[in-house]
Enzyme design. Structure first.
Site, PDB file in Angstrom:
ATOM      1  N   ARG A  80      30.569  36.025 -12.370  1.00  0.00           N
ATOM      2  CA  ARG A  80      29.734  36.021 -11.153  1.00  0.00           C
ATOM      3  C   ARG A  80      29.066  34.676 -10.884  1.00  0.00           C
ATOM      4  O   ARG A  80      28.032  34.600 -10.243  1.00  0.00           O
ATOM      5  CB  ARG A  80      28.664  37.120 -11.192  1.00  0.00           C
ATOM      6  N   LYS A 102      32.245  24.487   0.272  1.00  0.00           N
ATOM      7  CA  LYS A 102      33.373  25.378   0.593  1.00  0.00           C
ATOM      8  C   LYS A 102      34.364  25.277  -0.552  1.00  0.00           C
ATOM      9  O   LYS A 102      34.895  24.192  -0.844  1.00  0.00           O
ATOM     10  CB  LYS A 102      34.058  24.938   1.885  1.00  0.00           C
ATOM     11  N   GLU A 144      39.239  10.961   7.534  1.00  0.00           N
ATOM     12  CA  GLU A 144      37.920  11.622   7.513  1.00  0.00           C
ATOM     13  C   GLU A 144      36.799  10.580   7.634  1.00  0.00           C
ATOM     14  O   GLU A 144      35.788  10.824   8.283  1.00  0.00           O
ATOM     15  CB  GLU A 144      37.745  12.454   6.229  1.00  0.00           C
ATOM     16  N   LYS A 186      27.709  14.157   5.823  1.00  0.00           N
ATOM     17  CA  LYS A 186      28.187  15.529   5.624  1.00  0.00           C
ATOM     18  C   LYS A 186      27.087  16.406   5.025  1.00  0.00           C
ATOM     19  O   LYS A 186      26.867  17.533   5.463  1.00  0.00           O
ATOM     20  CB  LYS A 186      29.447  15.574   4.751  1.00  0.00           C
ATOM     21  N   GLU A 196      28.562  27.302   8.872  1.00  0.00           N
ATOM     22  CA  GLU A 196      29.315  26.922  10.063  1.00  0.00           C
ATOM     23  C   GLU A 196      29.079  27.859  11.248  1.00  0.00           C
ATOM     24  O   GLU A 196      29.996  28.409  11.852  1.00  0.00           O
ATOM     25  CB  GLU A 196      30.819  26.831   9.749  1.00  0.00           C
ATOM     26  N   ARG A 200      27.864  22.476  12.061  1.00  0.00           N
ATOM     27  CA  ARG A 200      28.931  22.147  11.094  1.00  0.00           C
ATOM     28  C   ARG A 200      30.292  22.029  11.786  1.00  0.00           C
ATOM     29  O   ARG A 200      31.181  21.335  11.312  1.00  0.00           O
ATOM     30  CB  ARG A 200      28.972  23.175   9.954  1.00  0.00           C
ATOM     31  N   ASN A 204      34.814  19.306  12.700  1.00  0.00           N
ATOM     32  CA  ASN A 204      36.202  19.590  13.093  1.00  0.00           C
ATOM     33  C   ASN A 204      36.740  18.583  14.093  1.00  0.00           C
ATOM     34  O   ASN A 204      37.843  18.780  14.626  1.00  0.00           O
ATOM     35  CB  ASN A 204      36.317  21.005  13.702  1.00  0.00           C
ATOM     36  N   HIS A 207      40.403  17.845  14.382  1.00  0.00           N
ATOM     37  CA  HIS A 207      41.107  18.832  13.563  1.00  0.00           C
ATOM     38  C   HIS A 207      41.839  19.901  14.379  1.00  0.00           C
ATOM     39  O   HIS A 207      42.825  20.456  13.906  1.00  0.00           O
ATOM     40  CB  HIS A 207      40.142  19.504  12.577  1.00  0.00           C
ATOM     41  N   HIS A 211      45.415  20.015  13.346  1.00  0.00           N
ATOM     42  CA  HIS A 211      46.040  21.162  12.673  1.00  0.00           C
ATOM     43  C   HIS A 211      47.338  21.556  13.378  1.00  0.00           C
ATOM     44  O   HIS A 211      48.318  21.936  12.731  1.00  0.00           O
ATOM     45  CB  HIS A 211      45.098  22.364  12.641  1.00  0.00           C
ATOM     46  N   HIS A 224      47.535  15.996   6.056  1.00  0.00           N
ATOM     47  CA  HIS A 224      46.330  16.390   6.782  1.00  0.00           C
ATOM     48  C   HIS A 224      45.570  15.196   7.372  1.00  0.00           C
ATOM     49  O   HIS A 224      45.263  15.172   8.561  1.00  0.00           O
ATOM     50  CB  HIS A 224      45.430  17.203   5.840  1.00  0.00           C
TER      51      HIS A 224
HETATM   52  N1  LIG Z   1      36.393  22.324   0.561  1.00  0.00           N
HETATM   53  C1  LIG Z   1      36.389  21.572   1.630  1.00  0.00           C
HETATM   54  O1  LIG Z   1      35.403  21.466   2.360  1.00  0.00           O
HETATM   55  C2  LIG Z   1      37.643  20.796   1.952  1.00  0.00           C
HETATM   56  C3  LIG Z   1      37.610  19.803   2.930  1.00  0.00           C
HETATM   57  C4  LIG Z   1      38.762  19.054   3.135  1.00  0.00           C
HETATM   58  C5  LIG Z   1      39.924  19.302   2.405  1.00  0.00           C
HETATM   59  N2  LIG Z   1      39.908  20.291   1.452  1.00  0.00           N
HETATM   60  C6  LIG Z   1      41.094  20.556   0.631  1.00  0.00           C
HETATM   61  O2  LIG Z   1      41.361  19.405  -0.144  1.00  0.00           O
HETATM   62  C7  LIG Z   1      42.750  19.383  -0.476  1.00  0.00           C
HETATM   63  C8  LIG Z   1      43.289  17.972  -0.300  1.00  0.00           C
HETATM   64  O3  LIG Z   1      42.605  17.116  -1.174  1.00  0.00           O
HETATM   65  P1  LIG Z   1      43.169  15.656  -1.532  1.00  0.00           P
HETATM   66  O4  LIG Z   1      43.536  14.972  -0.260  1.00  0.00           O
HETATM   67  O5  LIG Z   1      42.171  15.036  -2.435  1.00  0.00           O
HETATM   68  O6  LIG Z   1      44.567  15.978  -2.220  1.00  0.00           O
HETATM   69  P2  LIG Z   1      44.988  16.309  -3.756  1.00  0.00           P
HETATM   70  O7  LIG Z   1      43.891  16.908  -4.500  1.00  0.00           O
HETATM   71  O8  LIG Z   1      46.287  17.037  -3.672  1.00  0.00           O
HETATM   72  O9  LIG Z   1      45.261  14.844  -4.351  1.00  0.00           O
HETATM   73  C9  LIG Z   1      46.315  14.066  -3.804  1.00  0.00           C
HETATM   74  C10 LIG Z   1      47.207  13.498  -4.918  1.00  0.00           C
HETATM   75  O10 LIG Z   1      46.531  12.419  -5.566  1.00  0.00           O
HETATM   76  C11 LIG Z   1      46.514  12.598  -6.988  1.00  0.00           C
HETATM   77  N3  LIG Z   1      45.276  11.952  -7.429  1.00  0.00           N
HETATM   78  C12 LIG Z   1      44.007  12.399  -7.341  1.00  0.00           C
HETATM   79  N4  LIG Z   1      43.143  11.442  -7.707  1.00  0.00           N
HETATM   80  C13 LIG Z   1      43.888  10.359  -8.073  1.00  0.00           C
HETATM   81  C14 LIG Z   1      43.560   9.045  -8.528  1.00  0.00           C
HETATM   82  N5  LIG Z   1      42.300   8.638  -8.637  1.00  0.00           N
HETATM   83  N6  LIG Z   1      44.591   8.202  -8.810  1.00  0.00           N
HETATM   84  C15 LIG Z   1      45.891   8.597  -8.645  1.00  0.00           C
HETATM   85  N7  LIG Z   1      46.257   9.816  -8.196  1.00  0.00           N
HETATM   86  C16 LIG Z   1      45.249  10.688  -7.903  1.00  0.00           C
HETATM   87  C17 LIG Z   1      46.625  14.096  -7.176  1.00  0.00           C
HETATM   88  O11 LIG Z   1      47.167  14.396  -8.437  1.00  0.00           O
HETATM   89  C18 LIG Z   1      47.570  14.485  -6.020  1.00  0.00           C
HETATM   90  O12 LIG Z   1      48.906  14.260  -6.379  1.00  0.00           O
HETATM   91  C19 LIG Z   1      43.431  20.420   0.391  1.00  0.00           C
HETATM   92  O13 LIG Z   1      43.765  21.527  -0.406  1.00  0.00           O
HETATM   93  C20 LIG Z   1      42.363  20.802   1.411  1.00  0.00           C
HETATM   94  O14 LIG Z   1      42.478  22.151   1.831  1.00  0.00           O
HETATM   95  C21 LIG Z   1      38.798  21.025   1.214  1.00  0.00           C
HETATM   96 ZN   LIG Z   2      39.962  17.329   7.314  1.00  0.00          ZN
END
Ligand SMILES: NC(=O)c1ccc[n+]([C@@H]2O[C@H](COP(=O)([O-])OP(=O)(O)OC[C@H]3O[C@@H](n4cnc5c(N)ncnc54)[C@H](O)[C@@H]3O)[C@@H](O)[C@H]2O)c1
Ligand SMILES: [Zn+2]
Length: 321
Positions: A80, A102, A144, A186, A196, A200, A204, A207, A211, A224
Protein backbone atom coordinates in the site's frame (compact mmCIF):
# COMPACT_ATOMS: atom_id res chain seq x y z
CA UNK A 1 18.71 -4.73 -8.98
CA UNK A 2 20.98 -3.72 -6.11
CA UNK A 3 20.35 -3.67 -2.38
CA UNK A 4 22.40 -1.07 -0.53
CA UNK A 5 23.63 -1.44 3.03
CA UNK A 6 20.80 0.89 4.08
CA UNK A 7 18.28 -1.69 2.95
CA UNK A 8 17.30 0.43 -0.05
CA UNK A 9 16.34 -1.08 -3.35
CA UNK A 10 17.92 0.32 -6.47
CA UNK A 11 16.21 -0.72 -9.66
CA UNK A 12 18.56 -0.50 -12.62
CA UNK A 13 16.31 -1.99 -15.25
CA UNK A 14 16.74 -0.54 -18.70
CA UNK A 15 20.07 1.21 -18.26
CA UNK A 16 21.49 -0.95 -21.02
CA UNK A 17 25.17 -0.10 -20.34
CA UNK A 18 25.07 -1.58 -16.84
CA UNK A 19 22.88 -4.48 -17.82
CA UNK A 20 25.16 -5.42 -20.68
CA UNK A 21 28.23 -5.64 -18.47
CA UNK A 22 26.77 -7.47 -15.50
CA UNK A 23 23.70 -9.41 -16.56
CA UNK A 24 24.04 -12.05 -13.87
CA UNK A 25 24.25 -9.41 -11.14
CA UNK A 26 21.42 -7.06 -12.16
CA UNK A 27 19.24 -9.59 -13.92
CA UNK A 28 18.40 -8.72 -17.54
CA UNK A 29 14.99 -7.22 -18.08
CA UNK A 30 13.71 -5.81 -21.39
CA UNK A 31 14.42 -2.15 -22.25
CA UNK A 32 11.82 0.43 -23.22
CA UNK A 33 8.00 0.68 -23.18
CA UNK A 34 7.49 -3.12 -23.06
CA UNK A 35 8.73 -3.16 -19.47
CA UNK A 36 5.87 -0.87 -18.37
CA UNK A 37 3.66 -3.95 -18.01
CA UNK A 38 1.85 -5.76 -15.22
CA UNK A 39 4.02 -8.78 -15.94
CA UNK A 40 7.27 -6.87 -15.26
CA UNK A 41 5.76 -5.21 -12.20
CA UNK A 42 4.77 -8.61 -10.87
CA UNK A 43 8.32 -9.85 -11.36
CA UNK A 44 9.55 -7.02 -9.14
CA UNK A 45 6.78 -7.58 -6.51
CA UNK A 46 7.91 -11.21 -6.23
CA UNK A 47 11.55 -10.17 -5.87
CA UNK A 48 10.65 -7.63 -3.17
CA UNK A 49 8.61 -10.17 -1.22
CA UNK A 50 11.24 -12.90 -1.50
CA UNK A 51 13.81 -10.44 -0.16
CA UNK A 52 11.62 -9.31 2.75
CA UNK A 53 11.13 -5.67 1.77
CA UNK A 54 8.85 -3.83 4.15
CA UNK A 55 6.92 -0.58 4.68
CA UNK A 56 10.04 1.45 5.54
CA UNK A 57 11.96 0.34 2.43
CA UNK A 58 12.68 2.82 -0.35
CA UNK A 59 12.59 2.36 -4.10
CA UNK A 60 15.11 4.43 -6.04
CA UNK A 61 14.05 4.77 -9.66
CA UNK A 62 17.35 5.18 -11.52
CA UNK A 63 16.70 5.50 -15.25
CA UNK A 64 14.54 7.21 -17.87
CA UNK A 65 10.79 7.80 -17.82
CA UNK A 66 10.03 4.11 -18.31
CA UNK A 67 11.89 3.14 -15.13
CA UNK A 68 10.43 6.15 -13.29
CA UNK A 69 6.81 5.39 -14.22
CA UNK A 70 7.12 1.69 -13.52
CA UNK A 71 9.13 1.91 -10.28
CA UNK A 72 6.81 4.67 -9.12
CA UNK A 73 3.82 2.41 -9.70
CA UNK A 74 5.52 -0.35 -7.72
CA UNK A 75 6.29 2.07 -4.87
CA UNK A 76 2.67 3.30 -4.87
CA UNK A 77 1.19 -0.18 -4.65
CA UNK A 78 3.66 -2.47 -2.84
CA UNK A 79 2.40 -2.91 0.75
CA UNK A 80 0.00 0.00 0.00
CA UNK A 81 2.87 2.37 -0.61
CA UNK A 82 6.56 2.61 0.23
CA UNK A 83 9.06 5.47 -0.15
CA UNK A 84 10.04 6.58 -3.64
CA UNK A 85 13.08 8.52 -4.81
CA UNK A 86 13.39 9.44 -8.48
CA UNK A 87 16.87 9.62 -10.03
CA UNK A 88 16.03 10.49 -13.66
CA UNK A 89 18.77 9.89 -16.25
CA UNK A 90 17.21 11.17 -19.51
CA UNK A 91 16.48 14.82 -20.30
CA UNK A 92 12.79 13.98 -20.68
CA UNK A 93 12.68 12.28 -17.29
CA UNK A 94 14.56 15.14 -15.54
CA UNK A 95 12.28 17.89 -16.84
CA UNK A 96 9.02 16.00 -17.06
CA UNK A 97 8.21 12.44 -16.02
CA UNK A 98 10.01 12.35 -12.64
CA UNK A 99 8.11 15.42 -11.43
CA UNK A 100 4.42 15.58 -10.69
CA UNK A 101 3.66 12.15 -9.26
CA UNK A 102 2.01 10.49 -12.27
CA UNK A 103 3.15 6.87 -12.14
CA UNK A 104 1.85 3.94 -14.13
CA UNK A 105 2.11 1.16 -16.64
CA UNK A 106 0.60 0.28 -20.02
CA UNK A 107 -2.30 -2.02 -20.89
CA UNK A 108 -2.72 -3.92 -24.15
CA UNK A 109 -5.52 -1.45 -24.99
CA UNK A 110 -3.49 1.70 -24.44
CA UNK A 111 -0.53 3.51 -22.90
CA UNK A 112 -0.42 4.67 -19.26
CA UNK A 113 -3.96 3.43 -18.54
CA UNK A 114 -3.15 1.80 -15.18
CA UNK A 115 -1.59 4.08 -12.61
CA UNK A 116 -1.74 6.41 -9.66
CA UNK A 117 -0.76 9.85 -8.43
CA UNK A 118 2.14 9.17 -6.07
CA UNK A 119 4.68 11.84 -5.15
CA UNK A 120 8.37 10.90 -4.68
CA UNK A 121 10.17 11.90 -1.49
CA UNK A 122 12.95 13.36 -3.60
CA UNK A 123 13.99 13.84 -7.22
CA UNK A 124 17.72 13.85 -7.79
CA UNK A 125 18.68 15.15 -11.24
CA UNK A 126 22.29 15.27 -12.44
CA UNK A 127 23.05 16.54 -15.96
CA UNK A 128 26.21 14.37 -16.09
CA UNK A 129 23.88 11.46 -16.96
CA UNK A 130 23.40 13.06 -20.40
CA UNK A 131 27.01 12.28 -21.38
CA UNK A 132 25.94 8.80 -22.49
CA UNK A 133 22.42 9.70 -23.62
CA UNK A 134 21.95 9.12 -27.38
CA UNK A 135 21.32 12.32 -29.37
CA UNK A 136 17.86 11.18 -30.47
CA UNK A 137 16.76 10.73 -26.84
CA UNK A 138 18.26 14.11 -25.96
CA UNK A 139 16.28 15.80 -28.78
CA UNK A 140 13.09 14.17 -27.45
CA UNK A 141 13.73 15.85 -24.10
CA UNK A 142 14.26 19.16 -25.92
CA UNK A 143 10.64 18.92 -27.12
CA UNK A 144 9.45 19.18 -23.52
CA UNK A 145 12.08 21.84 -22.65
CA UNK A 146 10.91 24.16 -25.45
CA UNK A 147 7.33 23.48 -24.34
CA UNK A 148 8.14 24.93 -20.89
CA UNK A 149 9.75 28.01 -22.45
CA UNK A 150 6.65 28.68 -24.56
CA UNK A 151 4.06 27.95 -21.88
CA UNK A 152 5.65 29.40 -18.80
CA UNK A 153 8.90 31.36 -19.05
CA UNK A 154 10.12 34.10 -21.36
CA UNK A 155 13.65 34.06 -19.80
CA UNK A 156 13.91 30.30 -20.43
CA UNK A 157 12.67 30.77 -23.99
CA UNK A 158 15.32 33.43 -24.57
CA UNK A 159 18.10 31.18 -23.23
CA UNK A 160 16.98 28.50 -25.69
CA UNK A 161 16.75 31.01 -28.52
CA UNK A 162 20.21 32.46 -27.86
CA UNK A 163 22.14 29.27 -27.00
CA UNK A 164 20.58 26.36 -28.88
CA UNK A 165 23.81 25.09 -30.53
CA UNK A 166 25.67 24.94 -27.15
CA UNK A 167 22.67 23.25 -25.53
CA UNK A 168 22.57 20.60 -28.26
CA UNK A 169 26.30 20.08 -27.57
CA UNK A 170 25.21 19.31 -23.95
CA UNK A 171 26.83 22.34 -22.29
CA UNK A 172 26.70 21.46 -18.58
CA UNK A 173 26.09 24.92 -17.11
CA UNK A 174 23.32 25.77 -19.52
CA UNK A 175 21.69 22.38 -19.02
CA UNK A 176 21.78 22.67 -15.21
CA UNK A 177 20.00 26.01 -15.46
CA UNK A 178 17.47 24.69 -17.99
CA UNK A 179 16.63 21.50 -16.05
CA UNK A 180 16.20 23.55 -12.88
CA UNK A 181 13.87 26.06 -14.59
CA UNK A 182 11.75 23.36 -16.25
CA UNK A 183 11.46 21.34 -13.04
CA UNK A 184 10.40 24.47 -11.18
CA UNK A 185 7.73 25.35 -13.77
CA UNK A 186 6.31 21.83 -13.69
CA UNK A 187 6.41 21.58 -9.88
CA UNK A 188 4.56 24.91 -9.54
CA UNK A 189 1.80 23.84 -11.95
CA UNK A 190 1.43 20.45 -10.23
CA UNK A 191 1.28 22.06 -6.78
CA UNK A 192 -1.66 24.13 -7.98
CA UNK A 193 -3.47 21.30 -9.74
CA UNK A 194 -2.17 17.81 -8.90
CA UNK A 195 -5.13 15.91 -10.42
CA UNK A 196 -5.28 17.78 -13.75
CA UNK A 197 -8.63 19.47 -13.18
CA UNK A 198 -7.43 22.83 -14.47
CA UNK A 199 -4.05 24.46 -15.11
CA UNK A 200 -2.12 21.16 -15.36
CA UNK A 201 -3.71 20.79 -18.80
CA UNK A 202 -1.36 23.59 -19.99
CA UNK A 203 1.38 20.93 -19.95
CA UNK A 204 -0.41 19.34 -22.92
CA UNK A 205 0.83 22.11 -25.23
CA UNK A 206 1.72 20.44 -28.55
CA UNK A 207 0.49 17.08 -27.27
CA UNK A 208 -2.99 16.93 -28.87
CA UNK A 209 -1.53 17.39 -32.35
CA UNK A 210 1.58 15.45 -31.26
CA UNK A 211 -0.27 12.35 -30.03
CA UNK A 212 -2.18 12.16 -33.33
CA UNK A 213 1.11 12.33 -35.27
CA UNK A 214 2.71 9.75 -32.94
CA UNK A 215 -0.20 7.33 -33.45
CA UNK A 216 -0.38 7.94 -37.22
CA UNK A 217 3.33 7.37 -37.80
CA UNK A 218 3.71 4.78 -35.00
CA UNK A 219 6.20 5.39 -32.22
CA UNK A 220 8.96 3.42 -34.01
CA UNK A 221 9.26 6.14 -36.66
CA UNK A 222 8.24 9.23 -34.68
CA UNK A 223 9.15 9.33 -30.99
CA UNK A 224 7.05 11.17 -28.42
CA UNK A 225 9.37 14.17 -28.05
CA UNK A 226 9.75 14.54 -31.82
CA UNK A 227 5.95 14.42 -32.21
CA UNK A 228 5.59 17.10 -29.51
CA UNK A 229 8.00 19.39 -31.40
CA UNK A 230 5.92 19.01 -34.57
CA UNK A 231 2.67 19.25 -32.58
CA UNK A 232 3.80 22.58 -31.12
CA UNK A 233 4.40 23.93 -34.64
CA UNK A 234 0.77 23.00 -35.48
CA UNK A 235 -0.49 24.69 -32.29
CA UNK A 236 1.51 27.85 -33.06
CA UNK A 237 0.09 27.94 -36.59
CA UNK A 238 -3.51 27.44 -35.33
CA UNK A 239 -3.01 30.09 -32.67
CA UNK A 240 -1.84 32.58 -35.28
CA UNK A 241 -4.91 31.90 -37.47
CA UNK A 242 -7.23 32.34 -34.47
CA UNK A 243 -5.45 35.63 -33.64
CA UNK A 244 -4.60 34.34 -30.15
CA UNK A 245 -0.91 34.85 -30.97
CA UNK A 246 0.75 37.73 -32.80
CA UNK A 247 3.02 37.20 -35.76
CA UNK A 248 6.40 38.14 -34.31
CA UNK A 249 6.12 35.70 -31.34
CA UNK A 250 4.82 32.95 -33.64
CA UNK A 251 7.81 33.47 -35.94
CA UNK A 252 10.29 33.26 -33.03
CA UNK A 253 8.70 30.09 -31.61
CA UNK A 254 8.51 28.37 -34.98
CA UNK A 255 12.13 29.26 -35.77
CA UNK A 256 13.39 27.83 -32.47
CA UNK A 257 11.56 24.52 -33.01
CA UNK A 258 12.72 24.23 -36.64
CA UNK A 259 16.34 24.77 -35.49
CA UNK A 260 16.15 21.56 -33.45
CA UNK A 261 15.76 19.84 -36.80
CA UNK A 262 12.89 17.33 -36.50
CA UNK A 263 11.01 16.46 -39.71
CA UNK A 264 7.97 14.38 -40.62
CA UNK A 265 9.02 10.80 -41.39
CA UNK A 266 9.42 10.59 -45.17
CA UNK A 267 8.23 7.01 -45.73
CA UNK A 268 4.51 7.64 -45.16
CA UNK A 269 2.50 10.49 -46.68
CA UNK A 270 0.73 12.62 -44.09
CA UNK A 271 -3.07 12.32 -44.22
CA UNK A 272 -4.80 15.16 -42.28
CA UNK A 273 -8.34 13.58 -42.23
CA UNK A 274 -6.91 10.41 -40.59
CA UNK A 275 -4.99 12.59 -38.13
CA UNK A 276 -8.19 14.46 -37.19
CA UNK A 277 -10.05 11.15 -36.75
CA UNK A 278 -7.29 10.06 -34.33
CA UNK A 279 -7.51 13.40 -32.49
CA UNK A 280 -11.26 12.93 -32.00
CA UNK A 281 -10.72 9.54 -30.35
CA UNK A 282 -8.66 11.29 -27.65
CA UNK A 283 -10.27 10.84 -24.23
CA UNK A 284 -10.05 14.60 -23.63
CA UNK A 285 -12.37 15.45 -26.55
CA UNK A 286 -15.91 16.42 -25.48
CA UNK A 287 -18.95 16.85 -27.81
CA UNK A 288 -16.70 16.83 -30.90
CA UNK A 289 -14.82 19.88 -29.63
CA UNK A 290 -11.10 19.55 -29.18
CA UNK A 291 -9.65 21.57 -26.32
CA UNK A 292 -6.46 22.97 -27.77
CA UNK A 293 -3.70 24.47 -25.67
CA UNK A 294 -2.60 27.49 -27.71
CA UNK A 295 0.43 29.75 -27.23
CA UNK A 296 -0.78 33.29 -26.46
CA UNK A 297 2.63 34.95 -26.26
CA UNK A 298 6.12 33.93 -25.20
CA UNK A 299 5.64 32.39 -21.74
CA UNK A 300 1.82 32.27 -21.95
CA UNK A 301 -0.82 29.79 -23.10
CA UNK A 302 -4.59 29.59 -23.20
CA UNK A 303 -7.11 26.77 -23.80
CA UNK A 304 -9.67 27.08 -26.62
CA UNK A 305 -12.32 24.55 -27.68
CA UNK A 306 -11.95 24.11 -31.44
CA UNK A 307 -14.39 22.31 -33.75
CA UNK A 308 -13.30 23.83 -37.09
CA UNK A 309 -11.89 20.80 -38.93
CA UNK A 310 -10.58 22.92 -41.82
CA UNK A 311 -8.40 24.80 -39.34
CA UNK A 312 -7.10 21.58 -37.78
CA UNK A 313 -6.38 20.14 -41.21
CA UNK A 314 -4.53 23.28 -42.31
CA UNK A 315 -2.51 23.21 -39.06
CA UNK A 316 -1.22 19.73 -39.92
CA UNK A 317 -0.59 20.79 -43.52
CA UNK A 318 1.52 23.73 -42.32
CA UNK A 319 4.16 21.14 -41.34
CA UNK A 320 4.85 20.56 -45.03
CA UNK A 321 6.15 24.16 -45.53
N1 LIG B 1 4.82 10.27 -15.51
C1 LIG B 1 4.79 11.31 -16.30
O1 LIG B 1 4.33 12.40 -15.94
C2 LIG B 1 5.36 11.16 -17.68
C3 LIG B 1 5.58 12.29 -18.47
C4 LIG B 1 6.19 12.12 -19.71
C5 LIG B 1 6.56 10.85 -20.16
N2 LIG B 1 6.33 9.77 -19.35
C6 LIG B 1 6.74 8.42 -19.77
O2 LIG B 1 8.15 8.41 -19.88
C7 LIG B 1 8.52 7.39 -20.81
C8 LIG B 1 9.61 7.92 -21.73
O3 LIG B 1 10.73 8.26 -20.96
P1 LIG B 1 12.17 8.48 -21.63
O4 LIG B 1 12.01 9.38 -22.80
O5 LIG B 1 13.08 8.86 -20.53
O6 LIG B 1 12.48 7.05 -22.27
P2 LIG B 1 13.17 5.70 -21.68
O7 LIG B 1 13.00 5.60 -20.24
O8 LIG B 1 12.69 4.59 -22.54
O9 LIG B 1 14.72 5.96 -21.99
C9 LIG B 1 15.15 6.07 -23.34
C10 LIG B 1 16.36 5.16 -23.60
O10 LIG B 1 17.53 5.75 -23.02
C11 LIG B 1 18.22 4.82 -22.19
N3 LIG B 1 18.85 5.64 -21.15
C12 LIG B 1 18.30 6.22 -20.07
N4 LIG B 1 19.18 7.02 -19.46
C13 LIG B 1 20.35 6.93 -20.16
C14 LIG B 1 21.62 7.55 -20.03
N5 LIG B 1 21.87 8.45 -19.09
N6 LIG B 1 22.59 7.21 -20.93
C15 LIG B 1 22.32 6.32 -21.94
N7 LIG B 1 21.13 5.72 -22.12
C16 LIG B 1 20.14 6.04 -21.24
C17 LIG B 1 17.15 3.84 -21.75
O11 LIG B 1 17.71 2.60 -21.41
C18 LIG B 1 16.26 3.76 -23.01
O12 LIG B 1 16.81 2.86 -23.94
C19 LIG B 1 7.26 6.95 -21.52
O13 LIG B 1 6.88 5.68 -21.04
C20 LIG B 1 6.23 8.00 -21.12
O14 LIG B 1 4.92 7.47 -21.06
C21 LIG B 1 5.75 9.90 -18.13
ZN1 LIG C 1 5.25 14.82 -23.41
Amino acid sequence: MVVTSLGMLIIVLPLSLLVRHKPEHYGYRPDGEVSKSLEEVNHVYTWLLENHFERRSTIIALGGGVVGDMSGFIAATFLRGINLIQVPTTLLAQVDSSIGGKVGINHALGKNLIGAFYQPRMVLADVDFFKTLPREEFICGMGEVIKYGILGSKPLFEILENHLPEILQKDKDLLSRIVFDCAQIKAKIVEEDERELGIRAHLNLGHTFGHALETFYKSETLKHGQAVLLGMRCAIWASLQLKVLEEESARRMDRLIRQVGVRLPGQKKMDPPSLIAIMKRDKKVKDGRINLVLPAGIGQVTIRPVSDEALLQASFESLQD
